[in-house]
Design a protein around this motif. Structure first.
Motif, mmCIF file in Angstrom:
data_model
loop_
_atom_site.group_PDB
_atom_site.id
_atom_site.type_symbol
_atom_site.label_atom_id
_atom_site.label_comp_id
_atom_site.label_asym_id
_atom_site.label_seq_id
_atom_site.Cartn_x
_atom_site.Cartn_y
_atom_site.Cartn_z
ATOM 1 N N LEU A 196 23.506 -17.123 14.704
ATOM 2 C CA LEU A 196 23.230 -16.750 13.558
ATOM 3 C C LEU A 196 23.141 -17.978 12.553
ATOM 4 O O LEU A 196 22.536 -17.919 11.470
ATOM 5 C CB LEU A 196 24.257 -15.822 12.724
ATOM 6 N N GLN A 224 28.500 -14.614 7.916
ATOM 7 C CA GLN A 224 27.646 -13.739 8.765
ATOM 8 C C GLN A 224 28.292 -13.313 10.116
ATOM 9 O O GLN A 224 28.126 -12.219 10.305
ATOM 10 C CB GLN A 224 26.648 -14.809 9.158
ATOM 11 N N GLN A 295 19.470 -12.223 12.708
ATOM 12 C CA GLN A 295 20.045 -11.410 11.528
ATOM 13 C C GLN A 295 19.838 -10.043 11.478
ATOM 14 O O GLN A 295 20.440 -9.063 11.378
ATOM 15 C CB GLN A 295 19.804 -12.239 10.325
ATOM 16 N N ASN A 312 24.180 -11.680 5.720
ATOM 17 C CA ASN A 312 22.992 -11.717 6.579
ATOM 18 C C ASN A 312 21.641 -11.286 5.962
ATOM 19 O O ASN A 312 20.566 -11.856 6.257
ATOM 20 C CB ASN A 312 23.308 -10.685 7.755
#
Length: 344
Positions: A196, A224, A295, A312
């Motif tokens: 991420l 995230q 994501q 995200n």
């Protein structure tokens, strides 16, 4: 199957594919690299230079490496096919393997994300398809540099499904550590947590080591990961331990002050000073990114379980905007990426 005489096709001669193929060729394995354009032509002219963070710097001469843009030439005699294309090319590569590869060849996905092995299986019914994951970062030489160079810029190994006896041993060579795993789905989700950060490197336009050393960026990554862990928990997905820390502790460690993070996360920070992410490289070259497999995978899982993913979603929207603009990495600040509270 995975004998000393096995022919190994690298289906995707990009940064990862050339590094893996180069290490295998240097160890005496019979390797064919399937790619296109600049990379293949440069290797035909000057061979391949393979270096790493541990100090190795080796050369595969042009006459000692087989690089082609012809799928039939690359795939027809391969016993093992390692798929290293970006996720967006997985379905097309499955078609090429179906058309040109031997039905008994073992196919292994060495790609980011959690769905690529399943996509290959869908396009290759009845064939042996294994999941794999590359745990390190590779950067490639600038356009025009001869020989073409690939440099492993972080520590890590390749993990691959242990379903074929001897396969991991066949692929495990100097500069390329390969480990057989029985829990590849958990490994894929565990690696996704750290992947991420690829988007944050791309949006910041900073080298990975510099970006990770800044708590403001790590707080966004931690947010995230919090969202991803909540979605995984709701969906009964258990990610594997990848960084040496239990996944549940990652957000806490990422939020530590810079000086303490530097002390506790030495393995995470063992990165070449100029290393970036493949997503940064995609934006630099005006290519589609793998944001939908990173994501996007978190957001899809979260929607199935009713868990929120605002950070995200924000990061994904900014990457999409940068893709559409085709002006390269935008060089955003942490506040521009996540304008919410930063002290969490």
């Amino acid at each position: 199957m995975a004998s000393e005489a096995s022919t190994i096709a690298i289906a995707g001669a990009g940064s990862i594919g050339c590094y893996v193929g180069g290490c295998l060729a240097l160890a005496g394995r019979k390797v064919v690299l399937l790619g296109r354009g600049r990379v293949v032509e440069t290797m035909r002219q000057g061979g391949l230079r393979v270096s790493d963070l541990d100090g190795r710097d080796r050369r595969v001469e042009a006459q000692a490496i087989s690089a082609t843009d012809d799928p039939a030439t690359a795939l027809r005699d391969a016993d093992i096919i390692l798929v290293t294309v970006k996720s967006g090319g997985t379905a097309e590569m499955a078609k090429l393997i179906a058309a040109h590869g031997r039905p008994d060849a073992v196919v292994a996905s060495l790609q980011n994300g959690v769905d690529n092995a399943d996509r290959l299986r869908a396009g290759l019914p009845g064939r042996q398809v294994l999941a794999g994951m590359v745990m390190f970062n590779v950067v490639q030489s600038p356009d025009g540099e001869v020989p073409f160079r690939v440099h492993r810029a972080s520590q890590g190994e390749v993990m691959i499904d242990g379903g074929i006896d001897g396969l991991a041993d066949r692929l495990d060579v100097d500069g390329l550590a390969v480990e057989a795993r029985a829990d590849m789905k958990a490994v894929q989700w565990g690696k996704l947590l750290m992947n991420l950060n690829n988007a944050l490197v791309a949006l910041s336009d900073l080298p990975l080591a510099r970006q990770l050393a800044d708590r403001r960026w790590r707080v966004i990554l931690a947010g995230q990961i919090d969202e991803a862990l909540a979605a995984m928990k709701a969906a009964a997905v258990a990610p594997a331990r990848i960084t040496g820390l239990p996944p549940s502790l990652l957000p806490k460690v990422l939020r530590l002050p810079d000086w303490l993070f530097g002390l506790l996360a030495r393995r995470m920070l063992a990165i070449d000073a100029q290393a970036r992410s493949s997503m940064w490289d995609d934006l630099k070259r005006g290519r589609p990114t793998e944001i939908d497999e990173l994501q996007g995978a978190v957001i899809r899982l979260a929607r199935q379980t009713g868990t929120p993913t605002p950070i995200n979603e924000r990061v994904m929207a900014l990457v999409r905007q940068a893709e559409a603009g085709k002006r390269g990495p935008p060089g955003l600040t942490p506040d521009a990426v996540n304008p919410g509270p930063r002290s969490a």
